[in-house]
Scaffold this motif. Structure first.
Motif, PDB file in Angstrom:
ATOM      1  N   ILE A  87       5.584  -2.395   2.121  1.00  0.00           N
ATOM      2  CA  ILE A  87       5.555  -3.773   1.623  1.00  0.00           C
ATOM      3  C   ILE A  87       5.690  -4.723   2.807  1.00  0.00           C
ATOM      4  CG2 ILE A  87       6.704  -5.463   0.142  1.00  0.00           C
ATOM      5  CD1 ILE A  87       7.859  -2.979  -1.406  1.00  0.00           C
ATOM      6  N   CYS A  88       4.682  -5.525   3.019  1.00  0.00           N
ATOM      7  CA  CYS A  88       4.722  -6.550   4.074  1.00  0.00           C
ATOM      8  C   CYS A  88       5.004  -7.894   3.417  1.00  0.00           C
ATOM      9  CB  CYS A  88       3.408  -6.586   4.835  1.00  0.00           C
ATOM     10  SG  CYS A  88       3.379  -7.802   6.169  1.00  0.00           S
ATOM     11  N   ALA A  89       6.083  -8.550   3.827  1.00  0.00           N
ATOM     12  CA  ALA A  89       6.519  -9.812   3.220  1.00  0.00           C
ATOM     13  C   ALA A  89       6.179 -10.971   4.133  1.00  0.00           C
ATOM     14  CB  ALA A  89       8.014  -9.773   2.951  1.00  0.00           C
ATOM     15  N   GLU A 123       0.842  -1.193   0.000  1.00  0.00           N
ATOM     16  CA  GLU A 123       0.000   0.000   0.000  1.00  0.00           C
ATOM     17  C   GLU A 123       0.879   1.245   0.000  1.00  0.00           C
ATOM     18  OE1 GLU A 123      -2.386   0.250   3.539  1.00  0.00           O
ATOM     19  OE2 GLU A 123      -0.847  -0.707   4.772  1.00  0.00           O
ATOM     20  N   GLN A 124       0.297   2.379  -0.382  1.00  0.00           N
ATOM     21  CA  GLN A 124       0.981   3.670  -0.316  1.00  0.00           C
ATOM     22  C   GLN A 124       0.397   4.469   0.846  1.00  0.00           C
ATOM     23  OE1 GLN A 124       2.409   5.791  -3.940  1.00  0.00           O
ATOM     24  NE2 GLN A 124       0.751   4.660  -4.953  1.00  0.00           N
ATOM     25  N   LYS A 129       3.759 -11.670   5.834  1.00  0.00           N
ATOM     26  CA  LYS A 129       3.100 -11.249   7.092  1.00  0.00           C
ATOM     27  C   LYS A 129       4.078 -11.137   8.266  1.00  0.00           C
ATOM     28  CE  LYS A 129      -1.329 -13.331   5.743  1.00  0.00           C
ATOM     29  NZ  LYS A 129      -1.892 -12.059   5.270  1.00  0.00           N
ATOM     30  N   THR A 130       5.352 -10.937   7.957  1.00  0.00           N
ATOM     31  CA  THR A 130       6.351 -10.815   9.030  1.00  0.00           C
ATOM     32  C   THR A 130       7.091  -9.490   8.923  1.00  0.00           C
ATOM     33  OG1 THR A 130       7.899 -12.095   7.663  1.00  0.00           O
ATOM     34  CG2 THR A 130       6.644 -13.312   9.343  1.00  0.00           C
ATOM     35  N   ASP A 131       8.019  -9.396   7.995  1.00  0.00           N
ATOM     36  CA  ASP A 131       8.824  -8.178   7.868  1.00  0.00           C
ATOM     37  C   ASP A 131       8.088  -7.119   7.055  1.00  0.00           C
ATOM     38  OD1 ASP A 131      11.064  -9.158   9.285  1.00  0.00           O
ATOM     39  OD2 ASP A 131      11.690 -10.284   7.516  1.00  0.00           O
ATOM     40  N   VAL A 132       8.201  -5.872   7.514  1.00  0.00           N
ATOM     41  CA  VAL A 132       7.593  -4.744   6.813  1.00  0.00           C
ATOM     42  C   VAL A 132       8.706  -3.825   6.303  1.00  0.00           C
ATOM     43  CG1 VAL A 132       6.089  -2.738   6.990  1.00  0.00           C
ATOM     44  CG2 VAL A 132       5.508  -4.843   8.220  1.00  0.00           C
ATOM     45  N   TYR A 133       8.726  -3.608   4.987  1.00  0.00           N
ATOM     46  CA  TYR A 133       9.709  -2.738   4.349  1.00  0.00           C
ATOM     47  C   TYR A 133       9.010  -1.474   3.880  1.00  0.00           C
ATOM     48  CZ  TYR A 133      12.423  -7.049   4.239  1.00  0.00           C
ATOM     49  OH  TYR A 133      13.075  -8.204   4.606  1.00  0.00           O
ATOM     50  N   LYS A 134       9.656  -0.339   4.099  1.00  0.00           N
ATOM     51  CA  LYS A 134       9.104   0.937   3.656  1.00  0.00           C
ATOM     52  C   LYS A 134      10.127   1.647   2.770  1.00  0.00           C
ATOM     53  CE  LYS A 134       6.267   1.813   7.782  1.00  0.00           C
ATOM     54  NZ  LYS A 134       6.033   2.776   8.896  1.00  0.00           N
ATOM     55  N   ILE A 135       9.643   2.147   1.663  1.00  0.00           N
ATOM     56  CA  ILE A 135      10.472   2.973   0.781  1.00  0.00           C
ATOM     57  C   ILE A 135       9.952   4.398   0.891  1.00  0.00           C
ATOM     58  CG2 ILE A 135      11.270   3.398  -1.570  1.00  0.00           C
ATOM     59  CD1 ILE A 135      10.657   0.460  -2.186  1.00  0.00           C
ATOM     60  N   LYS A 136      10.773   5.288   1.442  1.00  0.00           N
ATOM     61  CA  LYS A 136      10.390   6.693   1.550  1.00  0.00           C
ATOM     62  C   LYS A 136      10.804   7.405   0.269  1.00  0.00           C
ATOM     63  CE  LYS A 136      10.891  10.864   4.357  1.00  0.00           C
ATOM     64  NZ  LYS A 136      11.561  11.498   5.523  1.00  0.00           N
ATOM     65  N   LYS A 137       9.817   7.916  -0.436  1.00  0.00           N
ATOM     66  CA  LYS A 137      10.084   8.571  -1.714  1.00  0.00           C
ATOM     67  C   LYS A 137      10.573   9.995  -1.468  1.00  0.00           C
ATOM     68  CE  LYS A 137       6.022   7.694  -3.646  1.00  0.00           C
ATOM     69  NZ  LYS A 137       5.028   7.578  -4.746  1.00  0.00           N
ATOM     70  N   THR A 138      11.812  10.258  -1.817  1.00  0.00           N
ATOM     71  CA  THR A 138      12.388  11.595  -1.723  1.00  0.00           C
ATOM     72  C   THR A 138      12.747  12.062  -3.133  1.00  0.00           C
ATOM     73  OG1 THR A 138      14.654  10.802  -1.450  1.00  0.00           O
ATOM     74  CG2 THR A 138      13.331  11.025   0.539  1.00  0.00           C
ATOM     75  N   MET A 139      13.266  13.272  -3.225  1.00  0.00           N
ATOM     76  CA  MET A 139      13.564  13.813  -4.543  1.00  0.00           C
ATOM     77  C   MET A 139      14.669  13.029  -5.255  1.00  0.00           C
ATOM     78  SD  MET A 139      14.287  17.773  -5.647  1.00  0.00           S
ATOM     79  CE  MET A 139      12.753  18.313  -4.924  1.00  0.00           C
ATOM     80  N   TYR A 140      15.661  12.541  -4.490  1.00  0.00           N
ATOM     81  CA  TYR A 140      16.773  11.839  -5.144  1.00  0.00           C
ATOM     82  C   TYR A 140      16.981  10.459  -4.518  1.00  0.00           C
ATOM     83  CZ  TYR A 140      21.286  11.129  -7.439  1.00  0.00           C
ATOM     84  OH  TYR A 140      22.315  10.627  -8.192  1.00  0.00           O
ATOM     85  N   TYR A 141      17.708  10.381  -3.408  1.00  0.00           N
ATOM     86  CA  TYR A 141      17.926   9.092  -2.762  1.00  0.00           C
ATOM     87  C   TYR A 141      16.629   8.600  -2.116  1.00  0.00           C
ATOM     88  CZ  TYR A 141      22.867  10.393  -3.164  1.00  0.00           C
ATOM     89  OH  TYR A 141      24.095  10.767  -3.637  1.00  0.00           O
ATOM     90  N   GLN A 142      16.355   7.320  -2.263  1.00  0.00           N
ATOM     91  CA  GLN A 142      15.218   6.716  -1.582  1.00  0.00           C
ATOM     92  C   GLN A 142      15.703   6.144  -0.240  1.00  0.00           C
ATOM     93  OE1 GLN A 142      12.097   6.756  -3.923  1.00  0.00           O
ATOM     94  NE2 GLN A 142      13.673   8.277  -4.285  1.00  0.00           N
ATOM     95  N   GLU A 143      14.923   6.327   0.809  1.00  0.00           N
ATOM     96  CA  GLU A 143      15.279   5.779   2.118  1.00  0.00           C
ATOM     97  C   GLU A 143      14.530   4.468   2.339  1.00  0.00           C
ATOM     98  OE1 GLU A 143      14.478   8.718   5.080  1.00  0.00           O
ATOM     99  OE2 GLU A 143      15.914  10.161   4.263  1.00  0.00           O
TER     100      GLU A 143
END
Length: 608
Positions: free
Chosen positions: A561-563, A553-554, A565-579
């Motif tokens: 991203i939940c993989a 979900e966004q 049903k255990t680990d949750v990964y988040k991609i923070k959208k920034t202008m250049y580098y993604q966190e």
């Protein structure tokens, strides 16, 4: 004095075939070229309508094969034939550029360099054997060619042809000084060394990053530099220069090693064919010998892979593998965005290839040949022939002022979790962000696109024809000998999405590949299409039968991203580098700063 051969990529069977034909007054310039009876017009007429054929004729490629055979088997007939062909070339081609027989290929800068190396090789053999020869003819050619290669108007900076020009000028000058007048060509030697250093600084980074247009060229340059190194170690006492050449060779081999697939293949990234590397040649020049041996033997000999991961920042290549041992389920991903120049450039930025089950599963389609107007070449070098994103059914412009406006910007490696992010600003007023997540036997390809107006977007995938494909709704399944090896499914799309499948569609010329020069064959092609201003498309690639469950979900500028049903990964959208966050902990990344790309991104957002 021992001068090296140009051709190292030939086996005994093909060499014997070529020599037999040449002895019978036939002309064959390479193992797979057509055979013609010798005719004077072959020097300056093009029977195959191929610049490559004329280049090989004019560079005296067939003479190189004859010298190779002579040095292996002391066959005097080969040496006599080599001299005959050289004299025939001289009589018909060593003329002024205003002659009616002059062709641009005859005095092309690369042709001059290769021909000079072959001519000085022939001369050195004849002089060492004290054979009767037309010495003045040789010296005219050597003198004129050295003069041409030293000319700044003939020389090409920041180009692999320039490397060959410098090597030829250096070797020819050494040969002349050795047999004739000591230090007579010293100025040429000094010039060649100075220019060659500048070329290698440009092409080869400290980490091994190769800044050229294809892996095939990287491989050829490695062999050429190794030959030069062996030559100067014998005949040049400039230890600092020799050590410099050695260090650059070792750096380049690190890059080539990272790209090499099991059994010693190099994928056709850039303007390349599939390359089966010469095992003996690459192992000879290689301090990584036991590790290359492991790849060549598919894990039966040598030492395991040095590392599962490699990131070549300057070259914009990221490589990640399942583990350091080769086995039936081994896989390897290459993600690349090598936008260094528009020379022989394919529209393959943000593309990837994926090796699994002893074959290249997601493929790069090759080059077919070098004839830019050939429809088959246009097909396999098009944007649809690469695993990347197309906007408005057209490739992005391959213009010099757009170089370095794409790249891989940051990478995260955290145990079994691997992440790589790339950005392209090559389309006008469009920013494409491709994020790739690798978890065991599962890839997530996250394509996040932003534009100033509405566009058509296509996500392209090309797969090896050795597998059988089956479509179920919008999912695709690939089978190798009835075993499922891949599943492709859409996990998330913010707009309506449709897909198309092609296999060798000759009407639209889509769904083809070229494994070898002038070979054209069908392959699997899948396109996912959507239309909007902004879009987010997430595709899951499952290798074998190892599916992972993902929920996506966004939320507030994050892709969550939940993989399983255990680990949750988040991609923070920034202008250049993604966190990147794992279970709310920010993961360390490796950053790659590209100021051209940063400027393009800022310009995009400032002008909205």
């Amino acid at each position: 004095m021992k001068v090296f051969n140009i051709n190292t990529e030939i086996d005994k069977q093909n060499l014997n075939k070529i020599i037999s034909l040449l002895k019978n007054n036939k002309i064959i310039v390479s193992p797979h070229s057509k055979v013609f009876p010798y005719q004077k017009k072959l020097w300056f007429e093009n029977p195959l309508n191929s610049r490559y054929y004329t280049f090989q004729m004019q560079s005296l490629n067939m003479v190189d094969y004859l010298l190779m055979y002579y040095e292996k088997y002391a066959d005097d007939e080969c040496l006599a034939k080599a001299m005959q062909l050289f004299y025939l070339w001289y009589d018909d081609n060593f003329v002024s550029k205003t002659s009616k027989n002059f062709t641009s290929i005859a005095y092309h800068n690369e042709t001059i360099a290769i021909r000079l190396l072959i001519v000085v090789h022939l001369l050195s053999i004849c002089l060492d054997k004290d054979l009767c020869l037309l010495e003045e003819t040789f010296l005219k050619v050597i003198s004129s060619h050295c003069q041409l290669l030293s000319d700044e108007y003939v020389y090409i900076n920041e180009h692999h042809y320039g490397i060959d020009q410098d090597i030829a000028l250096l070797v020819a000058s050494k040969v002349y000084n050795h047999y004739y007048i000591k230090d007579a060509y010293l100025q040429y030697i000094q010039l060649a060394k100075k220019r060659l250093k500048a070329q290698l600084e440009y092409f080869i980074g400290e980490d091994g990053s190769f800044y050229g247009h294809s892996l095939q060229i990287a491989y050829i340059i490695s062999l050429r530099i190794n030959n030069l190194l062996n030559f100067i170690n014998k005949y040049d006492e400039d230890k600092d220069f020799n050590l410099y050449i050695k260090s650059k060779l070792e750096s380049l081999l690190v890059f080539i090693y990272a790209m090499t697939e099991p059994f010693g293949y190099l994928p056709p990234i850039g303007d390349s064919s599939y390359i089966k590397m010469n095992k003996h040649a690459i192992l000879k020049c290689n301090y990584l010998q036991p590790h290359f041996e492991y790849l060549f033997s598919n894990g039966n000999n040598g030492k395991k892979l040095i590392s599962k991961h490699a990131f070549f920042k300057k070259a914009n290549y990221f490589i990640t593998a399942s583990d350091e041992s080769l086995h039936d389920d081994f896989y390897k991903l290459l993600f690349y965005s090598a936008n260094h120049s528009n020379f022989h450039k394919h529209p393959d930025d943000l593309a990837f290839i994926l090796y699994y089950k002893n074959l290249q599963l997601f493929i790069d389609s090759g080059k077919y040949n070098y004839q830019s107007e050939n429809n088959y070449r246009k097909c396999v070098t098009s944007i649809y022939a690469h695993n990347t994103i197309c906007v408005d059914y057209e490739p992005y412009p391959l213009e010099a002022n757009k170089t370095n406006h794409s790249g891989i910007i940051n990478v995260v490696i955290d145990d079994d979790f691997v992440y790589a992010s790339g950005i392209s600003c090559l389309y006008e007023n469009v920013i494409i962000r491709r994020n790739i997540i690798q978890l065991p036997y599962n890839l997530l390809i996250i394509d996040d696109i932003d534009a100033k107006s509405k566009h058509d977007y296509e996500i392209n995938f090309n797969l090896n024809p050795l597998i059988d494909m089956k479509r179920v709704d919008k999912e695709y399944f690939g089978y190798l000998k009835s075993e499922q090896v891949v599943q492709i499914k859409n996990l998330y799309f913010s707009n309506n999405l449709d897909s198309q499948y092609h296999y060798g569609n000759r009407n639209e010329l889509i769904g083809f590949m070229s494994r070898e020069l002038n070979k054209f064959e069908p392959s699997h092609h899948i396109t996912y299409h959507t239309e909007d201003k902004k879009t987010l498309i997430i595709t899951q690639v499952i290798l074998g039968k190892h599916p992972m469950d993902f929920e996506i979900e966004q939320i507030d500028g994050y892709i969550v991203i939940c993989a399983n049903k255990t680990d949750v990964y988040k991609i923070k959208k920034t202008m250049y580098y993604q966190e990147i966050y794992k279970n709310n902990v920010k993961l360390d990344d490796i950053k790659n700063k590209n100021q051209f790309l940063i400027n393009s991104i800022y310009k995009f957002y400032q002008n909205r």
